[in-house]
Enzyme design. Sequence first.
Site, mmCIF file in Angstrom:
data_model
loop_
_atom_site.group_PDB
_atom_site.id
_atom_site.type_symbol
_atom_site.label_atom_id
_atom_site.label_comp_id
_atom_site.label_asym_id
_atom_site.label_seq_id
_atom_site.Cartn_x
_atom_site.Cartn_y
_atom_site.Cartn_z
ATOM 1 N N CYS A 29 25.413 -19.846 -82.419
ATOM 2 C CA CYS A 29 26.273 -20.986 -82.760
ATOM 3 C C CYS A 29 25.711 -22.227 -82.089
ATOM 4 O O CYS A 29 25.693 -22.323 -80.868
ATOM 5 C CB CYS A 29 27.711 -20.748 -82.308
ATOM 6 S SG CYS A 29 28.800 -22.165 -82.613
ATOM 7 N N TYR B 76 21.111 -19.964 -100.198
ATOM 8 C CA TYR B 76 20.925 -20.437 -98.827
ATOM 9 C C TYR B 76 19.500 -20.928 -98.600
ATOM 10 O O TYR B 76 19.283 -21.977 -97.993
ATOM 11 C CB TYR B 76 21.265 -19.300 -97.859
ATOM 12 C CG TYR B 76 21.106 -19.655 -96.406
ATOM 13 C CD1 TYR B 76 21.917 -20.607 -95.801
ATOM 14 C CD2 TYR B 76 20.148 -19.013 -95.609
ATOM 15 C CE1 TYR B 76 21.788 -20.928 -94.455
ATOM 16 C CE2 TYR B 76 20.014 -19.318 -94.266
ATOM 17 C CZ TYR B 76 20.833 -20.273 -93.685
ATOM 18 O OH TYR B 76 20.701 -20.586 -92.354
ATOM 19 N N TYR C 62 22.322 -30.126 -92.302
ATOM 20 C CA TYR C 62 23.133 -30.095 -91.084
ATOM 21 C C TYR C 62 23.879 -31.406 -90.839
ATOM 22 O O TYR C 62 24.453 -31.602 -89.767
ATOM 23 C CB TYR C 62 22.259 -29.773 -89.873
ATOM 24 C CG TYR C 62 21.607 -28.409 -89.948
ATOM 25 C CD1 TYR C 62 22.376 -27.254 -90.023
ATOM 26 C CD2 TYR C 62 20.216 -28.283 -89.963
ATOM 27 C CE1 TYR C 62 21.777 -25.997 -90.106
ATOM 28 C CE2 TYR C 62 19.608 -27.036 -90.045
ATOM 29 C CZ TYR C 62 20.397 -25.895 -90.113
ATOM 30 O OH TYR C 62 19.798 -24.656 -90.196
ATOM 31 N N GLU D 44 25.835 -27.899 -95.270
ATOM 32 C CA GLU D 44 26.546 -26.646 -95.007
ATOM 33 C C GLU D 44 28.007 -26.986 -94.699
ATOM 34 O O GLU D 44 28.294 -27.618 -93.686
ATOM 35 C CB GLU D 44 25.906 -25.890 -93.853
ATOM 36 C CG GLU D 44 24.499 -25.398 -94.163
ATOM 37 C CD GLU D 44 23.958 -24.443 -93.110
ATOM 38 O OE1 GLU D 44 24.755 -23.941 -92.289
ATOM 39 O OE2 GLU D 44 22.741 -24.207 -93.120
ATOM 40 N N ASP E 56 19.504 -27.989 -84.515
ATOM 41 C CA ASP E 56 19.383 -27.741 -85.952
ATOM 42 C C ASP E 56 19.061 -29.055 -86.663
ATOM 43 O O ASP E 56 19.873 -29.986 -86.637
ATOM 44 C CB ASP E 56 20.674 -27.152 -86.509
ATOM 45 C CG ASP E 56 20.964 -25.762 -85.954
ATOM 46 O OD1 ASP E 56 20.005 -25.013 -85.708
ATOM 47 O OD2 ASP E 56 22.148 -25.444 -85.763
ATOM 48 N N CYS F 84 25.569 -26.227 -88.530
ATOM 49 C CA CYS F 84 25.546 -24.842 -89.020
ATOM 50 C C CYS F 84 26.968 -24.374 -89.302
ATOM 51 O O CYS F 84 27.842 -24.469 -88.442
ATOM 52 C CB CYS F 84 24.887 -23.940 -87.986
ATOM 53 S SG CYS F 84 24.892 -22.190 -88.453
ATOM 54 N N CYS G 162 39.505 -37.330 -79.778
ATOM 55 C CA CYS G 162 39.907 -38.163 -80.904
ATOM 56 C C CYS G 162 41.414 -38.415 -80.827
ATOM 57 O O CYS G 162 42.203 -37.463 -80.835
ATOM 58 C CB CYS G 162 39.560 -37.468 -82.226
ATOM 59 S SG CYS G 162 39.967 -38.454 -83.676
#
Length: 221
Positions: free
Chosen positions: A203, A86, A138, A98, A133, A55, A212
């Site tokens: 969220c 959308y 996504y 997205e 999601d 998202c 990383c």
Amino acid sequence: MLFNRHKSELVTAEQALPGRAAPLFTLTEPHTVLGTPLAGPYPAGLETADFAMGCFWGAERKFWELDGVWTTLVGYQGGHTENPTYEEVCSGRTGHTEAVRVVYDPALVSYETLLKTFWEAHDPTQGFRQGNDQGTQYRSAAYTHTPAQAAALAASQTAFQPELTAIGLGPITTETGPAGPFYPAEPYHQQYLSDAKNPNGYCGLGGTGASCPIGVARTSG
């Protein structure tokens, strides 16, 4: 059944919705947090990076919080339909993901630092979903604008995979390649999770906990 199928596999150009030749809106308001224009052209010396990590509401916030980022905006990328809405993207019938466009000053923040934020803020091994999601929109993606970005992206993916493997996750499924058309999302999506709009908004973004091993911020001198 057709709707569900398009949500779980990418459509081809022939299957995609036709879209429209011109957008249905323009972005006239400045960035809610940074106060800078959303749409280009951007000032000389700035560079652009494009990322998708689920998202786009939470993803955009991750980048506007970085020092050296000049503006951010969310939109649709990696698909076939011109100027999609959308609702069309969420149908799975445009092929887009997205995405977040990040415009940054390379003298203040390196592309490697943006990559580190990208990799660590989501799970890039989940295919056509991110957390709860689910759908092709996504999927994880990173689209590059220069050969230097492409090289840095490839190196960072190679460096991050062993860290993910070590905690029991599978291969990275992130879609990569040169940046294609980026279609800005509707104004209400821009900086959706800012304090001025929806400080407690949804969220679904969540990292893996893996670090990383790339992305040391540049310093002057």
